[in-house]
Write a protein that holds these residues in place. Structure first.
Motif, mmCIF file in Angstrom:
data_model
loop_
_atom_site.group_PDB
_atom_site.id
_atom_site.type_symbol
_atom_site.label_atom_id
_atom_site.label_comp_id
_atom_site.label_asym_id
_atom_site.label_seq_id
_atom_site.Cartn_x
_atom_site.Cartn_y
_atom_site.Cartn_z
ATOM 1 N N PRO A 50 0.827 -1.210 0.000
ATOM 2 C CA PRO A 50 0.000 0.000 0.000
ATOM 3 C C PRO A 50 0.863 1.263 0.000
ATOM 4 C CG PRO A 50 -0.964 -1.629 1.445
ATOM 5 C CD PRO A 50 0.356 -2.200 0.991
ATOM 6 N N GLY A 51 0.546 2.166 -0.910
ATOM 7 C CA GLY A 51 1.363 3.355 -1.111
ATOM 8 C C GLY A 51 2.187 3.285 -2.390
ATOM 9 N N TYR A 52 2.352 2.055 -2.929
ATOM 10 C CA TYR A 52 3.157 1.858 -4.140
ATOM 11 C C TYR A 52 2.306 1.294 -5.271
ATOM 12 C CZ TYR A 52 7.381 2.711 -1.431
ATOM 13 O OH TYR A 52 8.345 3.296 -0.648
ATOM 14 N N GLN A 53 2.740 1.545 -6.483
ATOM 15 C CA GLN A 53 2.169 0.952 -7.691
ATOM 16 C C GLN A 53 3.294 0.233 -8.419
ATOM 17 O OE1 GLN A 53 0.600 4.226 -9.992
ATOM 18 N NE2 GLN A 53 -0.323 5.186 -8.179
ATOM 19 N N ALA A 54 2.971 -0.882 -9.080
ATOM 20 C CA ALA A 54 3.998 -1.612 -9.818
ATOM 21 C C ALA A 54 3.391 -2.243 -11.058
ATOM 22 C CB ALA A 54 4.633 -2.688 -8.936
ATOM 23 N N CYS A 55 4.227 -2.455 -12.068
ATOM 24 C CA CYS A 55 3.809 -3.136 -13.282
ATOM 25 C C CYS A 55 5.033 -3.777 -13.921
ATOM 26 C CB CYS A 55 3.116 -2.184 -14.249
ATOM 27 S SG CYS A 55 4.190 -0.880 -14.888
ATOM 28 N N VAL A 56 4.798 -4.536 -14.977
ATOM 29 C CA VAL A 56 5.869 -5.160 -15.744
ATOM 30 C C VAL A 56 5.832 -4.554 -17.146
ATOM 31 C CG1 VAL A 56 6.712 -7.321 -16.729
ATOM 32 C CG2 VAL A 56 5.819 -7.289 -14.392
ATOM 33 N N LEU A 57 6.970 -4.000 -17.576
ATOM 34 C CA LEU A 57 7.032 -3.275 -18.847
ATOM 35 C C LEU A 57 7.801 -4.056 -19.908
ATOM 36 C CD1 LEU A 57 8.036 0.284 -17.520
ATOM 37 C CD2 LEU A 57 5.722 -0.552 -18.019
ATOM 38 N N ASP A 58 7.427 -3.852 -21.164
ATOM 39 C CA ASP A 58 8.231 -4.404 -22.253
ATOM 40 C C ASP A 58 9.363 -3.432 -22.570
ATOM 41 O OD1 ASP A 58 7.212 -2.322 -23.779
ATOM 42 O OD2 ASP A 58 5.893 -3.587 -24.988
ATOM 43 N N ASP A 59 10.164 -3.738 -23.592
ATOM 44 C CA ASP A 59 11.330 -2.914 -23.905
ATOM 45 C C ASP A 59 10.959 -1.509 -24.372
ATOM 46 O OD1 ASP A 59 13.002 -4.958 -23.195
ATOM 47 O OD2 ASP A 59 13.275 -5.711 -25.248
ATOM 48 N N GLU A 60 9.705 -1.338 -24.835
ATOM 49 C CA GLU A 60 9.259 -0.013 -25.282
ATOM 50 C C GLU A 60 8.556 0.768 -24.173
ATOM 51 O OE1 GLU A 60 8.861 -2.760 -27.555
ATOM 52 O OE2 GLU A 60 10.776 -1.932 -28.225
#
Length: 539
Positions: free
Chosen positions: A369-379
């Protein structure tokens, strides 16, 4: 920015340009901080002001025990020595050298109270590494354990900015710092720093071996205390914290000093907290929360039943990926489900984790809680569940490198891109895959392969070398060196041992190559660049 209390403006002058900062998120009530904030006041003074100064704050070797009132008095005296005797002005950087101990904690808090910027260093670092840190941060002051004086003296001889040094000793052998503290009153008016004044510069090795200084504000320290601990760890005021990570690591600073103080709990600070020492210490101090690495948990699991661990209720793993087998081994030995998490020096502490009820073998957890996260591609586009990409995170803390071009690599489109490869599973949990750079994580330590190469190349027998991390059941990874010798030198066990000892003397001993393979040549590109991926693939 708010009204800074820093007379020495070095830190503020060397922050990255604003357009290179990550996006900061303060969308929770507990993350609304006043313009003026000194985190030492919040973590320490307020307990005494509330009439709870008799609570135990810190425990150490030889039966040492300081209450909150006693810790406050010690920290205040350290602050007075810094200001009155060492002529520290707010904003000066202060190098801290020592193994975990109550005195090191008092020094950290004293620096913060005086408006200084704490620069923690691993006790094992050599003068070569310390010189780089002192030069990069333009350190002017140092408080150092007398037993580590030699490397600091060699550093001071090469660093003209480092003008003010005092040493302290073990609690049964006080030194010059304690002698000066003895003549000081136990009171101090904390410097009214701004919430966005830098309070610490934490150094982390980059993939090139050139250290990066990560700059954190007073508000960052309090934000770290407001996010992961109350929502995942859920500590209580009657908890006793213990563990192995040094206070020079942000993992150790948070887990063994900031988080206990934030809830009025107590912490055990041990100079040596090896797996062999940690188990009896848990029993001796009736510790209830332990912080250490997966490597240590694996080693302790085999002997857990030989010790009274009935006081334990929370076991935190971080510093490297937690193998599912290690989680299971510890649970079988103790009945306790580990709390896993990933943090980084750039983010200050843990930002993805799972509590015991939601722990899943092989997975790290979900955003705190307090953070956001994701998984990104090379672009830089978010990937769907199940696809491997680059971990990206944002929240109330984030990367601000000290005058470093690598800021533009770590921060992209407002996200902190950590250098870890992850995927999100069908349950929404983040699952670690690998590092996306050349960092070697061994036994909880971050080791830059190129730095080890640089040390090996100083040996007169070494013509060229390449260093990688290779999988290891006990340590996660170990450092392996591929070495080409100069003519006239014979490969073999004796030469391997000689090179290992040489590296231990040149840089921190934990960075030495545990495996050495001699080669006639190394794979390189046409332009001469070492192809480490071929070494990893057996080429």
């Amino acid at each position: 920015m708010t009204r800074s209390a820093h007379v020495d403006t070095f830190a503020r002058d060397h922050l990255p340009p604003r357009d290179q900062w990550p996006e900061f998120v303060f969308d929770r009530p507990e993350l609304q901080f006043p313009p003026q904030l000194n985190c030492a006041t919040e973590l320490l003074d307020r307990w005494v002001q509330r009439g709870e100064g008799a609570r135990t704050a810190i425990l150490g070797a030889g039966g040492l025990r300081w209450t909150y009132a006693e810790l406050l008095a010690q920290a205040n005296r350290v602050a007075r020595v810094l200001v009155e005797d060492m002529k520290l002005v707010p904003g000066n950087r202060v190098l801290l050298r020592g193994a975990n101990s109550p005195m090191l904690a008092a020094c950290w808090l004293g620096v913060v109270k005086a408006g200084g910027i704490a620069v923690g260093t691993m006790p094992l670092l050599r003068a070569r590494e310390l010189t780089t840190i002192v030069d990069k941060a333009q350190v002017s002051h140092a408080l150092c354990d007398r037993r580590l004086a030699d490397e600091l003296a060699a550093t001071q001889a090469q660093c003209p900015t480092l003008k003010h040094v005092l040493h302290y000793g073990p609690h049964d052998a006080p030194d010059e710092l304690e002698a000066r503290m003895a003549g000081k009153p136990p009171t101090f008016a904390d410097v009214p720093t701004a919430a966005d004044d830098t309070v610490l510069i934490a150094f982390t090795s980059g993939t090139t071996g050139v250290p990066k200084g990560t700059m954190h504000f007073h508000r960052d320290v309090m934000a770290a205390c407001a996010c992961w601990p109350p929502h995942v760890l859920r500590p209580r005021a009657d908890d006793v914290f213990i563990g192995s990570p040094p206070l020079a690591f942000t993992f150790g600073l948070g887990g063994l000093l900031l988080f206990p103080l934030a809830v009025g709990a107590s912490t055990v600070l041990l100079e040596k907290a090896t797996p062999e020492a940690l188990l009896p210490a848990i029993a001796q101090y009736r510790a209830s929360i332990v912080f250490t690495s997966p490597t240590a948990y694996r080693a302790m699991a085999a002997h857990a039943k030989e010790h009274d661990l009935s006081s334990l209720r929370k076991c935190v793993s971080a510093g490297e990926a937690l193998p599912a087998a290690t989680r299971q081994l510890w649970k079988e030995a103790t009945g306790i489900e580990m709390i896993d998490g990933i943090g980084s020096t750039e983010m200050l502490h843990i930002f993805i984790s799972a509590d015991e009820a939601h722990a899943k073998p092989g997975a790290t957890g979900v955003p705190v809680p307090g953070y956001q996260a994701c998984v990104l591609d090379d672009e830089g586009r978010p990937l769907p569940k199940g696809q491997v990409g680059r971990l990206a995170v944002k929240g109330p803390t984030g990367c601000r490198y000290l005058a470093d071009e690598r800021q533009k690599v770590y921060v992209q489109h407002g996200w902190n891109v950590t250098g870890d490869a992850y995927l999100i599973d069908d349950d929404g949990q983040f699952v670690y895959q690998a590092r996306t750079d050349d960092m070697i994580i061994s036994g909880g330590y971050n080791i830059a392969g190129p730095e080890v190469e640089g040390a090996l190349l100083l040996h007169p027998a070494v013509a060229e070398c390449g260093v990688i991390g290779v999988p290891d059941a006990e340590r996660g990874q170990i450092v392996k060196a591929f070495v080409v010798l100069k003519p006239g030198h014979e490969p073999g066990p004796a030469m391997a041992a000689e090179l290992q000892d040489f590296v231990k003397r040149t840089i921190a001993p934990y960075k030495y190559p545990r495996a050495v393979e001699f080669r006639a040549s190394l794979p390189r590109t046409e332009t001469g660049k070492l192809q480490r991926f071929k070494l990893r693939d057996g080429g």
